[in-house]
Design an enzyme around this catalytic site. Structure first.
Site, mmCIF file in Angstrom:
data_model
loop_
_atom_site.group_PDB
_atom_site.id
_atom_site.type_symbol
_atom_site.label_atom_id
_atom_site.label_comp_id
_atom_site.label_asym_id
_atom_site.label_seq_id
_atom_site.Cartn_x
_atom_site.Cartn_y
_atom_site.Cartn_z
ATOM 1 N N ASP A 48 0.826 -1.203 0.000
ATOM 2 C CA ASP A 48 0.000 0.000 0.000
ATOM 3 C C ASP A 48 0.866 1.260 0.000
ATOM 4 O O ASP A 48 1.973 1.261 0.529
ATOM 5 C CB ASP A 48 -0.904 -0.007 1.238
ATOM 6 C CG ASP A 48 -2.052 0.976 1.126
ATOM 7 O OD1 ASP A 48 -2.396 1.377 -0.006
ATOM 8 O OD2 ASP A 48 -2.598 1.360 2.170
ATOM 9 N N ASN B 229 1.400 3.367 -2.917
ATOM 10 C CA ASN B 229 1.972 3.785 -4.193
ATOM 11 C C ASN B 229 1.449 5.149 -4.641
ATOM 12 O O ASN B 229 2.215 6.014 -5.062
ATOM 13 C CB ASN B 229 1.666 2.751 -5.281
ATOM 14 C CG ASN B 229 2.372 1.434 -5.051
ATOM 15 O OD1 ASN B 229 3.452 1.386 -4.469
ATOM 16 N ND2 ASN B 229 1.764 0.353 -5.500
ATOM 17 N N SER C 224 -7.116 -5.757 -5.794
ATOM 18 C CA SER C 224 -8.229 -6.371 -5.077
ATOM 19 C C SER C 224 -9.517 -6.308 -5.886
ATOM 20 O O SER C 224 -9.627 -5.554 -6.863
ATOM 21 C CB SER C 224 -8.442 -5.668 -3.733
ATOM 22 O OG SER C 224 -9.091 -4.427 -3.920
ATOM 23 N N ASN D 90 -10.714 -2.830 -6.056
ATOM 24 C CA ASN D 90 -9.949 -1.814 -6.787
ATOM 25 C C ASN D 90 -10.589 -1.407 -8.108
ATOM 26 O O ASN D 90 -10.194 -0.397 -8.714
ATOM 27 C CB ASN D 90 -8.520 -2.293 -7.045
ATOM 28 C CG ASN D 90 -7.648 -2.268 -5.809
ATOM 29 O OD1 ASN D 90 -6.654 -2.990 -5.725
ATOM 30 N ND2 ASN D 90 -8.002 -1.439 -4.825
ATOM 31 N N SER E 234 -7.921 -5.268 4.840
ATOM 32 C CA SER E 234 -8.478 -5.027 3.502
ATOM 33 C C SER E 234 -8.851 -6.292 2.733
ATOM 34 O O SER E 234 -8.532 -6.438 1.551
ATOM 35 C CB SER E 234 -7.515 -4.169 2.676
ATOM 36 O OG SER E 234 -7.412 -2.873 3.220
ATOM 37 N N GLU F 11 0.998 -13.442 12.276
ATOM 38 C CA GLU F 11 1.457 -12.241 12.959
ATOM 39 C C GLU F 11 1.337 -11.074 11.978
ATOM 40 O O GLU F 11 1.548 -11.253 10.772
ATOM 41 C CB GLU F 11 2.909 -12.395 13.406
ATOM 42 C CG GLU F 11 3.141 -13.544 14.365
ATOM 43 C CD GLU F 11 2.549 -13.274 15.742
ATOM 44 O OE1 GLU F 11 2.459 -12.097 16.133
ATOM 45 O OE2 GLU F 11 2.172 -14.248 16.425
#
Length: 243
Positions: A21, A23, A66, A69, A197, A208
């Protein structure tokens, strides 16, 4: 024999997944269009893939596009699709020579046939490679993946291939896009956002997480190494209590 400099380090993650994420914000901060940032981010992928073996990372999964998007502007979506085609065409030989096996996950139905062909060809070209397993999530959404998997599972039940009483939490993963991959040990999200997301919802149940401020085009191999080392220092109990 010289001592391995990594021998005393804690065990790092075998599978790292990254939400790439930032850009667009990276480009806008430089007075450039958002697509400029996406091109910079694509170049960063190569460095991260090459660094994986240094940190014991066998599997790398990246979130490229995604299912949500498509809501972006037509110009940005078209530019991204062009970037994907260009990236695959340009990087195919290098990825193969470096021993990287490439897979794509997500729903391909909405993608351009030319892009799908490039994806298929790259998967075929690299199918025997084992050094790093690179999975690219393209038109992917976690909920969409689970819905598609559930439909296939339900069809097998309807066809008598599977009994309803045999369906448990070990069954559904066999129908997911990631069925041949281990679950991610570590999920990294760049750009300072602290949400997942819709990425690998089922698979990351015990992953994690690291939410970092770095924008993706600024992410480095050294930062990957730092996060992998930090992972090795974590106490992962998977719901149990150590006595």
């Amino acid at each position: 024999m010289p001592k391995d400099p990594h021998s005393d380090l804690p065990a790092g993650p075998r599978h790292v997944a990254i939400i790439m994420d930032g850009n667009g914000r990276w480009a806008q901060a430089r007075g450039r269009p958002r697509l400029f940032g996406h091109h910079a981010g694509a170049k960063r992928v190569r460095e991260v893939v090459e660094a994986c073996p240094d940190y014991g990372v066998k599997y790398l999964t990246i979130f490229a596009f995604s299912t949500e998007n498509w809501k972006r502007t037509q110009v940005e979506v078209a530019g991204l699709m062009s970037l994907f085609r260009r990236y695959i065409s340009k990087e195919a030989r290098a990825l193969d020579e470096e021993g990287v096996r490439v897979r794509f996950i997500g729903d391909r139905v909405r993608l351009d046939p030319k892009l799908i062909k490039l994806m298929d060809n790259l998967e075929e070209l690299t199918k025997t490679n084992e050094k790093v397993h690179l999975t690219i999530a393209l038109n992917y959404g976690g909920r969409d993946e689970v819905a598609r998997a559930t439909k296939r599972l339900a069809q097998d039940v309807a066809d008598g291939k599977l009994r309803p009483e045999d369906v448990d939490e070990e069954t559904l993963p066999k129908y997911l896009d990631t069925q041949v991959l281990p679950d991610p040990d570590l999920v990294i999200r760049t750009s300072g956002e602290a949400r997942i997301s819709n990425f690998l919802l089922w698979q990351s149940a015990y992953s994690e997480y690291e939410f970092i401020d770095t924008l993706w085009p600024d992410f480095t191999a050294e930062e990957l190494g730092r996060l992998c080392q930090g992972f090795g220092n974590r106490d992962r109990r998977f719901g149990a209590v150590k006595i």
